[in-house]
Enzyme design. Structure first.
Site, short mmCIF file in Angstrom:
data_model
loop_
_atom_site.label_atom_id
_atom_site.label_comp_id
_atom_site.label_asym_id
_atom_site.label_seq_id
_atom_site.Cartn_x
_atom_site.Cartn_y
_atom_site.Cartn_z
N THR A 130 0.83 -1.20 0.00
CA THR A 130 0.00 0.00 0.00
C THR A 130 0.86 1.25 0.00
OG1 THR A 130 -1.54 1.29 1.37
CG2 THR A 130 -0.12 -0.25 2.51
N ASP A 131 0.32 2.35 -0.53
CA ASP A 131 1.05 3.61 -0.47
C ASP A 131 1.14 4.17 0.95
OD1 ASP A 131 -1.62 4.30 -0.17
OD2 ASP A 131 -1.57 5.97 -1.60
N GLU A 132 0.34 3.62 1.87
CA GLU A 132 0.35 4.14 3.24
C GLU A 132 1.67 3.86 3.96
OE1 GLU A 132 -3.09 3.88 5.70
OE2 GLU A 132 -4.40 3.39 4.01
N TYR A 156 -1.68 -0.38 11.04
CA TYR A 156 -1.90 -1.06 9.77
C TYR A 156 -0.73 -0.85 8.82
CZ TYR A 156 -3.25 -1.29 4.86
OH TYR A 156 -3.25 -1.52 3.51
N LYS A 160 2.28 -3.42 7.31
CA LYS A 160 2.52 -3.61 5.87
C LYS A 160 3.95 -3.25 5.51
CE LYS A 160 0.04 -4.67 3.02
NZ LYS A 160 -0.21 -6.02 2.45
#
Length: 477
Positions: A130-132, A156, A160
């Site tokens: 994810t870009d997060e 979260y 990741k």
């Protein structure tokens, strides 16, 4: 490369990816632990292809190595993840288990099987990230590239990022054939209703307010799920081992702009203020995500083909036309989605022991709730109940009110009957007319107390006290 293992196959992106891959010459095995919902996406696609098989399996389990050994997959695409940020803030254990331990388990198993010659030299592993993991950007900062530093800001994204680092360590240490994809916010069909776009559509359909964190100015880059899936396919077939690939939709929009677009499609004559309510902001809420996807354009020839203005219209219409799918999901995950600051709760009987405990718990978790005591709302009074239940759009209505004095109930059974039976019928009758979840607290006194063994599943054999007409209550609920 013909046989694929898709982990987390019941998830939003994975399910769309599987459907897309039916157009290609691949055999697909999908696994999922079914922890989010038992309204199964795989049941929708079982009839679409004879090259598809679903197996219930957790990526953290010891069964995974036997599964991989049996099928000798040519590639594994790891979509499996706990991905709800709010849930990770309140409890991160499941995120650590699935996102870190689960990914590590897959890597360890595959690496062992490669060394033993069970998996071919052409085997590939794609970690869908994810870009997060990059953290938050200011409004004027350049978009994230694949070389941007990882700065996750919530449990979260931290789990990741941890999984990504473990993947790259396997590539460096073991020459493990892994690639990582990082994508911006996805939207499209089959997304779980807790996410912003389907949540907003569902709220508008049910004439409820859409909860917006803070001022709603958080910026995200939105990509149509089909474009993302095509990008993953490009990486699978053409990507270089050990590389990271970013995918974005070139559609940076604030959360409020997303809602405005949806309202314009569904209720073109309405204003945003008619459908939105601002709630306390999420702790550590990132200001902006943005993706630079030049690398996949230059190396793989990929770019998004869907304009947001067109694809959002298709998406809204899909959810409207498939409302039954969304409602079935909502029914089964409404209690599982964890504490969220945008839940709206009505608590009846707030001055009792149970009610006071709930008030303390709700305050501790920063939940939106309205607490009504007997003085505020007499549950035996139909007018009071109607006024209380129609005063707001409640997600949960919790009844902690009861007449609990056993001795007095024996002397004045009519009073107990009125509070514990008639009042519940009134509340339950109203609940039939809306989509709120009704939680009613009963007591072990409803059993006859004559049995020497534990009462487990044979409730139908138990005689119930006359003052608690449980059968009727359950029927209404």
């Amino acid at each position: 490369m013909n046989r694929l293992l898709i982990t987390g196959g019941n998830g939003f992106i994975a399910f769309n990816f599987i459907k897309m891959m039916f157009k290609s010459d691949y055999e697909i095995v999908s696994i999922d632990d079914l922890s989010l919902s038992k309204y199964l996406n795989h049941e929708t696609i079982n009839s679409m292809s004879d090259k598809f098989e679903f197996i219930e399996c957790d990526i953290t389990s010891n069964d995974i190595i036997e599964l991989i050994k049996k099928y000798k997959f040519d590639a594994i695409i790891n979509f499996a993840a706990e991905s709800h940020v709010d849930k990770s803030i309140h409890s991160s254990n499941k995120f650590v288990d699935t996102n870190i331990r689960g990914t590590n388990n897959l890597l360890t198993c595959c690496n062992d099987l490669i060394e033993k010659g069970v998996l071919s030299n052409d085997f590939r592993f794609i970690q869908v990230s994810t870009d997060e993991v990059y953290g938050s950007l200011s409004k004027t900062a350049p978009a994230f590239t694949e070389s941007s530093i990882l700065k996750p800001t919530n449990p979260y994204s931290a789990t990741k990022a941890s999984a990504d680092l473990i993947c790259m360590s396997y590539f460096k240490t073991h020459h493990f054939p892994v690639m990582i994809t990082r994508c911006s916010n996805n939207y499209g069909p089959y997304q779980y209703p807790e996410k912003l776009i389907p949540l907003a559509i569902n709220k508008i359909v049910n004439n409820k307010k859409i909860p917006i964190y803070g001022n709603g100015q958080q910026i995200r880059d939105w990509i149509y799920v089909e474009d993302h899936c095509l990008g993953i396919k490009k990486v699978l077939e053409q990507g270089r081992l050990g590389e990271v690939y970013n995918f974005g939709g070139n559609s940076e929009l604030t959360n409020l702009q997303i809602i405005e677009n949806i309202i314009h499609i569904m209720k073109p004559n309405d204003t945003i203020s008619q459908h939105v309510e601002h709630v306390d902001d999420r702790p550590g809420h990132d200001t902006r995500y943005a993706i630079n996807a030049e690398k996949v354009l230059n190396e793989l020839g990929w770019k998004p083909s869907h304009k947001f203005s067109n694809a959002i219209d298709e998406t809204v219409n899909w959810y409207i036309n498939n409302n039954e799918w969304s409602q079935n999901i909502l029914k089964q995950i409404s209690i599982k989605i964890g504490w969220r600051s945008n839940i709206n709760i009505l608590l009846l009987g707030s001055h009792g022991q149970l009610g006071q405990s709930f008030c303390e718990l709700f305050k501790k978790n920063n939940l939106n709730f309205t607490a009504l005591s007997k003085e505020d709302c007499d549950v035996t009074n139909t007018n009071d109940i109607t006024r209380a239940l129609t005063s707001n759009n409640y997600d949960f209505i919790i009844n902690a009110s009861a007449y609990t004095n056993v001795s007095n109930a024996e002397i004045n059974p009519d009073i107990a009957y009125k509070v514990n039976d008639v009042a519940i019928k009134n509340i339950a009758s109203f609940m039939n007319k809306n989509s709120s979840v009704f939680i009613h607290f009963s007591t072990d006194y409803v059993f006859d107390g004559k049995r020497s063994h534990h009462i487990l599943k044979k409730i139908q054999e138990i005689q119930l006290m006359n003052m608690a007409n449980l059968n009727l209550m359950v029927k209404y609920i």
